[in-house]
Scaffold this active site. Structure first.
Site, PDB file in Angstrom:
ATOM      1  N   ASP A  59       0.821  -1.208   0.000  1.00  0.00           N
ATOM      2  CA  ASP A  59       0.000   0.000   0.000  1.00  0.00           C
ATOM      3  C   ASP A  59       0.857   1.261   0.000  1.00  0.00           C
ATOM      4  O   ASP A  59       2.074   1.208   0.216  1.00  0.00           O
ATOM      5  CB  ASP A  59      -0.909   0.018   1.232  1.00  0.00           C
ATOM      6  CG  ASP A  59      -2.133  -0.875   1.078  1.00  0.00           C
ATOM      7  OD1 ASP A  59      -2.510  -1.176  -0.065  1.00  0.00           O
ATOM      8  OD2 ASP A  59      -2.701  -1.263   2.119  1.00  0.00           O
ATOM      9  N   TYR A 155       7.464  -9.498   7.183  1.00  0.00           N
ATOM     10  CA  TYR A 155       7.338  -8.048   7.357  1.00  0.00           C
ATOM     11  C   TYR A 155       7.823  -7.663   8.752  1.00  0.00           C
ATOM     12  O   TYR A 155       7.789  -8.471   9.687  1.00  0.00           O
ATOM     13  CB  TYR A 155       5.876  -7.602   7.235  1.00  0.00           C
ATOM     14  CG  TYR A 155       5.323  -7.563   5.828  1.00  0.00           C
ATOM     15  CD1 TYR A 155       5.244  -6.359   5.130  1.00  0.00           C
ATOM     16  CD2 TYR A 155       4.845  -8.711   5.211  1.00  0.00           C
ATOM     17  CE1 TYR A 155       4.714  -6.307   3.851  1.00  0.00           C
ATOM     18  CE2 TYR A 155       4.316  -8.671   3.926  1.00  0.00           C
ATOM     19  CZ  TYR A 155       4.247  -7.462   3.257  1.00  0.00           C
ATOM     20  OH  TYR A 155       3.723  -7.423   1.991  1.00  0.00           O
TER      21      TYR A 155
END
Length: 328
Positions: A59, A155
């Site tokens: 994003d 992540y």
């Protein structure tokens, strides 16, 4: 033109980017995106239209230390990066030389484009820098797929409590205006590990499953005593906003707004009506994408497509959709 030159080659890219001034990975009309600037640079150098397939779309504001993408191009376009008189006779050596040339030229073009963007935006940036960089280029077999051949993605979400944010880290660390109970956050994370339906932590894609296998979710202090906290998140794949939703739920527990059992309760309800809060994008970084050995690429692609509920319709656009949809 010989058979070699008329063939199509699959090119793997390992890259990194600072997501601060990007509107995410995926190309969008009129907006600066990682896919957009990278595609433009590649097509300019290769003089060949390409379609990038990525391991995981990110994003707006999300960063990547290690992202993986691939595209197909003609052997003629790829080998044309090196003058014929300078081309090695060995095919493997030729691929390596052309890969190095592509990496060098594309990074140079990306750097110039970044400077132009910065000047146009009124920003001052250090000379010779860029916010996206290709770290490695290599020719791979057509069995490789950046999205579906991946085994897992990792992540890290970085955050700091109020007053602990290092000023120079404000672009990749999220400041939380509360004290956080790390032990409570880690206890709350434990029931989320394993394979579950993460609907309460995902924005579902029509026709695709929200079942994922979460393999790691833990909060630790960053090494070096910086005051930054790291939330390490690892799974076979993620769905839209899943990582930031997991972090958002743990922050609620850490600041005492929710009980330690609340994240597990959300998971069990599997409802979008009781969805987890989403943490800000800029604290999130894609750290790595892992793949099996080459001999297992094809089997992994078919296994992943079957599990995730994708039935390939034959279109380039469908195949090239970023995997791990907007995990951030």
């Amino acid at each position: 033109m010989g058979a070699l030159e008329s063939a199509s080659l699959r090119i793997r890219l390992d890259l990194a980017y600072d997501g601060t001034f990007f509107h995410g990975w995926a190309s969008q009309d009129g907006l600066r995106t990682v896919q957009g600037v990278l595609t433009l640079a590649l097509e300019t150098i290769l003089r060949h239209s390409i379609t990038l397939t990525v391991a995981g779309r990110t994003d707006a504001g999300v960063h990547a230390r290690h992202q993986v993408a691939h595209f197909d191009c003609s052997a003629e376009a790829f080998h044309g990066l090196v003058r014929e008189k300078n081309q090695p006779s060995d095919e493997g050596e030729l691929s390596a030389v052309c890969a190095e040339a592509l990496q060098r030229r594309v990074n140079s073009l990306l750097g110039r484009a970044y400077v132009d963007f910065a000047i146009g935006s009124g920003l001052k940036v250090p000379r010779g820098t860029s916010d996206v960089r290709i770290d490695r280029v290599r020719v791979v077999s057509s069995d490789f797929d950046a999205r579906f051949a991946a085994l897992e993605r990792s992540y890290t979400y970085r955050l700091a409590t109020e007053g602990q944010l290092p000023l120079a880290r404000r672009w990749d660390v999220c400041e939380v205006p509360h004290t956080l109970d790390i032990e409570a956050m880690n206890r709350a994370a434990q029931p989320l590990l394993g394979e579950h339906d993460f609907l309460a932590y995902c924005r579902p894609r029509e026709g695709a499953t929200t079942i994922r296998e979460l393999r790691e979710l833990r909060i630790i202090p960053e090494a070096g005593g910086s005051g930054v906290l790291e939330c390490h998140v690892r799974a076979d794949a993620f769905c839209h906003s899943m990582v930031r939703s997991l972090v958002g739920a743990l922050i609620e527990v850490g600041r005492g707004a929710r009980e330690e059992t609340w994240p597990a309760h959300l998971l069990e309800k599997a409802s979008r009506q009781d969805a987890a809060p989403i943490a800000p994008a800029h604290g999130l970084t894609l750290e790595s994408v892992s793949y099996p050995d080459e001999a297992e690429w094809s089997a992994q692609v078919h296994r992943t497509r079957r599990i995730r509920g994708f039935a390939f319709d034959g279109s380039v656009e469908e195949w090239a959709m970023g995997g791990n949809c907007c995990a951030g």
